[in-house]
Design an enzyme around this catalytic site. Structure first.
Site, PDB file in Angstrom:
ATOM      1  N   ARG A 165      36.167  48.941  32.741  1.00  0.00           N
ATOM      2  CA  ARG A 165      36.341  48.787  34.199  1.00  0.00           C
ATOM      3  C   ARG A 165      37.363  49.780  34.786  1.00  0.00           C
ATOM      4  NH1 ARG A 165      32.470  45.953  33.094  1.00  0.00           N
ATOM      5  NH2 ARG A 165      31.948  43.971  34.090  1.00  0.00           N
ATOM      6  N   SER A 243      32.446  39.390  39.208  1.00  0.00           N
ATOM      7  CA  SER A 243      33.704  38.974  38.564  1.00  0.00           C
ATOM      8  C   SER A 243      34.874  39.363  39.454  1.00  0.00           C
ATOM      9  CB  SER A 243      33.884  39.697  37.225  1.00  0.00           C
ATOM     10  OG  SER A 243      32.809  39.427  36.376  1.00  0.00           O
ATOM     11  N   GLU A 339      39.602  42.585  39.559  1.00  0.00           N
ATOM     12  CA  GLU A 339      38.618  43.640  39.341  1.00  0.00           C
ATOM     13  C   GLU A 339      38.152  44.162  40.694  1.00  0.00           C
ATOM     14  OE1 GLU A 339      34.711  44.068  39.229  1.00  0.00           O
ATOM     15  OE2 GLU A 339      34.425  43.434  37.160  1.00  0.00           O
TER      16      GLU A 339
HETATM   17  N1  EPU Z   1      33.212  31.703  29.789  1.00  0.00           N
HETATM   18  C1  EPU Z   1      33.634  30.411  29.998  1.00  0.00           C
HETATM   19  N2  EPU Z   1      33.579  29.901  31.252  1.00  0.00           N
HETATM   20  C2  EPU Z   1      33.105  30.618  32.306  1.00  0.00           C
HETATM   21  C3  EPU Z   1      32.682  31.947  32.085  1.00  0.00           C
HETATM   22  C4  EPU Z   1      32.746  32.466  30.815  1.00  0.00           C
HETATM   23  O1  EPU Z   1      34.057  29.713  29.077  1.00  0.00           O
HETATM   24  O2  EPU Z   1      33.078  30.070  33.413  1.00  0.00           O
HETATM   25  C5  EPU Z   1      33.249  32.249  28.411  1.00  0.00           C
HETATM   26  C6  EPU Z   1      32.113  31.715  27.558  1.00  0.00           C
HETATM   27  O3  EPU Z   1      32.571  31.603  26.246  1.00  0.00           O
HETATM   28  C7  EPU Z   1      31.078  32.798  27.581  1.00  0.00           C
HETATM   29  C8  EPU Z   1      31.965  34.045  27.603  1.00  0.00           C
HETATM   30  O4  EPU Z   1      33.098  33.649  28.408  1.00  0.00           O
HETATM   31  O5  EPU Z   1      30.255  32.730  26.488  1.00  0.00           O
HETATM   32  C9  EPU Z   1      31.336  35.251  28.199  1.00  0.00           C
HETATM   33  O6  EPU Z   1      30.844  34.966  29.494  1.00  0.00           O
HETATM   34  P1  EPU Z   1      29.839  35.984  30.207  1.00  0.00           P
HETATM   35  O7  EPU Z   1      28.753  36.380  29.288  1.00  0.00           O
HETATM   36  O8  EPU Z   1      29.457  35.426  31.524  1.00  0.00           O
HETATM   37  O9  EPU Z   1      30.742  37.282  30.375  1.00  0.00           O
HETATM   38  P2  EPU Z   1      32.159  37.524  31.051  1.00  0.00           P
HETATM   39  O10 EPU Z   1      33.063  38.126  30.064  1.00  0.00           O
HETATM   40  O11 EPU Z   1      32.655  36.307  31.769  1.00  0.00           O
HETATM   41  C10 EPU Z   1      31.576  39.988  31.692  1.00  0.00           C
HETATM   42  C11 EPU Z   1      31.565  40.880  32.902  1.00  0.00           C
HETATM   43  C12 EPU Z   1      30.359  40.601  33.766  1.00  0.00           C
HETATM   44  C13 EPU Z   1      29.104  40.828  32.937  1.00  0.00           C
HETATM   45  C14 EPU Z   1      29.164  39.906  31.697  1.00  0.00           C
HETATM   46  C15 EPU Z   1      28.021  40.141  30.738  1.00  0.00           C
HETATM   47  C16 EPU Z   1      33.910  41.373  33.341  1.00  0.00           C
HETATM   48  C17 EPU Z   1      35.077  41.179  34.228  1.00  0.00           C
HETATM   49  N3  EPU Z   1      32.802  40.699  33.653  1.00  0.00           N
HETATM   50  O12 EPU Z   1      31.752  38.638  32.144  1.00  0.00           O
HETATM   51  O13 EPU Z   1      30.354  41.546  34.822  1.00  0.00           O
HETATM   52  O14 EPU Z   1      27.937  40.563  33.681  1.00  0.00           O
HETATM   53  O15 EPU Z   1      30.383  40.174  30.956  1.00  0.00           O
HETATM   54  O16 EPU Z   1      28.227  41.311  30.006  1.00  0.00           O
HETATM   55  O17 EPU Z   1      33.985  42.121  32.361  1.00  0.00           O
HETATM   56  C18 EPU Z   1      31.116  41.921  37.037  1.00  0.00           C
HETATM   57  O18 EPU Z   1      31.853  42.794  36.573  1.00  0.00           O
HETATM   58  O19 EPU Z   1      31.068  41.679  38.272  1.00  0.00           O
HETATM   59  C19 EPU Z   1      30.288  41.136  36.135  1.00  0.00           C
HETATM   60  C20 EPU Z   1      29.550  40.122  36.549  1.00  0.00           C
END
Ligand code: EPU
Length: 343
Positions: A165, A243, A339
């Site tokens: 990012r 995010s 972000e």
């Molecule tokens: N999780 C929770 N609670 C939540 C959300 C996430 O416990 O409410 C935990 C869970 O263990 C889940 C893990 O986090 O399995 C990963 O969640 P997710 O796959 O939704 O990914 P993220 O790390 O929360 C990041 C990016 C997203 C992107 C997803 C998929 C960032 C800041 N965000 O989210 O990007 O779509 O990975 O790769 O890195 C964005 O930047 O706007 C965005 C949506």
């Protein structure tokens, strides 16, 4: 000719759907218009903000300056052989439209980045990433127009200094260039499909697609679109900017202590002595997931995403974000960074 308007509401130009007014506002559809704009006194005497689709910004107040909305369009093939293709896309192209164009032609490389809101020009600034792929992995070069001289400069991927990012466009190049186009290198055959992400594998399996044997550029794109539609709000219905916070990177020792106390805490990959952890999980543990305060709240399916149900102000959303940041810091000793750009 460029047309600079006065006192324009930014409500239609930000995905959080907050109402704020720009002192001056101008749309740019051609590079030469930027070069013309640079000569104007309004440009030279005012603070400036460059806007794409407004999907990664929170306006907390009116913007006393010039908002420049980049709408430079066009997708062209720069080079191709039997194996690979290089395409150049205008900064104002919608990102997902470009991804769909590639998926339709069976050009591989962007399918994991399906349905990400925003424009092509904004994508390299924060090195958009999802489901195991970041745009940096596909970028050949980024073309920018010098904000002082109007000269066009090309930055290769190393010069862009991409990180999670992050890029040079958020740091030493910030405000110095208008990104006008992005050139991407994609595959035409022998695609390097990335199905490592658990949610992608599960979705393919649900559709009886064997992830290793039968996945295609199209099936992966479809899976990502399905996952995102389930987890993330549709900004046509509910205001949001994806995010709100980055996933934080903390010292390995701190992560080990936290995991000892909270064995269910997910850990991402380690970078040297640091480990990336899930901001969504931290926020959920503090009880914020699905919380609604009047017209704004925390998305019920993804705690990293703040939402505006309609009529919420930028100030209110920012205050909610700061409350979340403080409770996470008090409980876990981890300071979340936003972000989204806050103005
Ligand atoms: N999780 C929770 N609670 C939540 C959300 C996430 O416990 O409410 C935990 C869970 O263990 C889940 C893990 O986090 O399995 C990963 O969640 P997710 O796959 O939704 O990914 P993220 O790390 O929360 C990041 C990016 C997203 C992107 C997803 C998929 C960032 C800041 N965000 O989210 O990007 O779509 O990975 O790769 O890195 C964005 O930047 O706007 C965005 C949506």
């Amino acid at each position: 000719m460029i047309n600079i308007e006065k006192n324009v509401s930014l409500l239609p130009y930000n995905s959080f759907s907050v109402d704020a007014v720009a002192g001056y506002f101008c749309k740019i559809t051609e590079v030469h218009q930027l070069q013309e704009l640079i000569q104007s006194s309004i440009y030279q005497n005012n603070p400036r903000y460059i806007l794409g689709e407004g999907s990664n910004v929170l306006f907390t107040k009116d913007f006393q300056g010039l908002v420049i909305k980049i709408e430079i369009k066009g997708i062209e093939i720069v080079q191709e052989n039997e194996e690979r293709i290089m395409i150049k896309a205008g900064a104002g192209e919608p990102w997902h439209g470009l991804v769909l164009h590639c998926v339709m032609n069976d050009w591989g490389g962007l399918e994991n980045l399906s349905l990400i809101p925003g424009t092509v020009g904004a994508a390299p600034i924060q090195n958009i990433g999802a489901y195991g792929v970041e745009i940096k992995d596909r970028i050949e070069n980024v073309e920018g127009v010098d904000a002082l001289t109007g000269e066009v400069h090309s930055f290769n991927s190393v010069e862009c200094r991409f990180e999670y990012r992050e890029s040079a466009f958020k740091h030493e190049l910030k405000g110095k260039y208008f990104i006008s186009s992005v050139t991407l290198s994609l595959t035409k055959k022998n695609h390097l499909l990335n199905t490592d992400y658990g949610a992608i594998r599960d979705t393919l399996q649900e559709q009886n697609v064997n992830a290793l044997r039968d996945a295609t550029v199209k099936t992966i794109s479809d899976a990502v679109i399905r996952i995102r539609r389930l987890k993330l709000p549709d900004t046509a219905v509910v205001g949001s900017a994806g995010s709100f916070f980055k996933n934080p990177t903390i010292p390995r020792k701190h992560a080990e202590l936290l995991q000892h106390e909270y064995p269910s805490m997910p850990l991402y990959h380690a970078v040297n002595q640091n480990v990336k952890i899930s901001a969504g999980w931290l926020i959920e543990q503090c009880g914020w997931k699905g919380k609604r305060i009047n017209n704004i709240g925390v998305h019920p399916h993804q705690a990293l995403v703040l939402v505006n149900y309609g009529g919420g102000t930028g100030k209110e959303i920012f205050q909610l974000a700061m409350n979340i940041r403080d409770t996470v810091n008090n409980k876990f000793g981890v300071l979340l960074e936003t972000e989204v750009n806050i103005l």
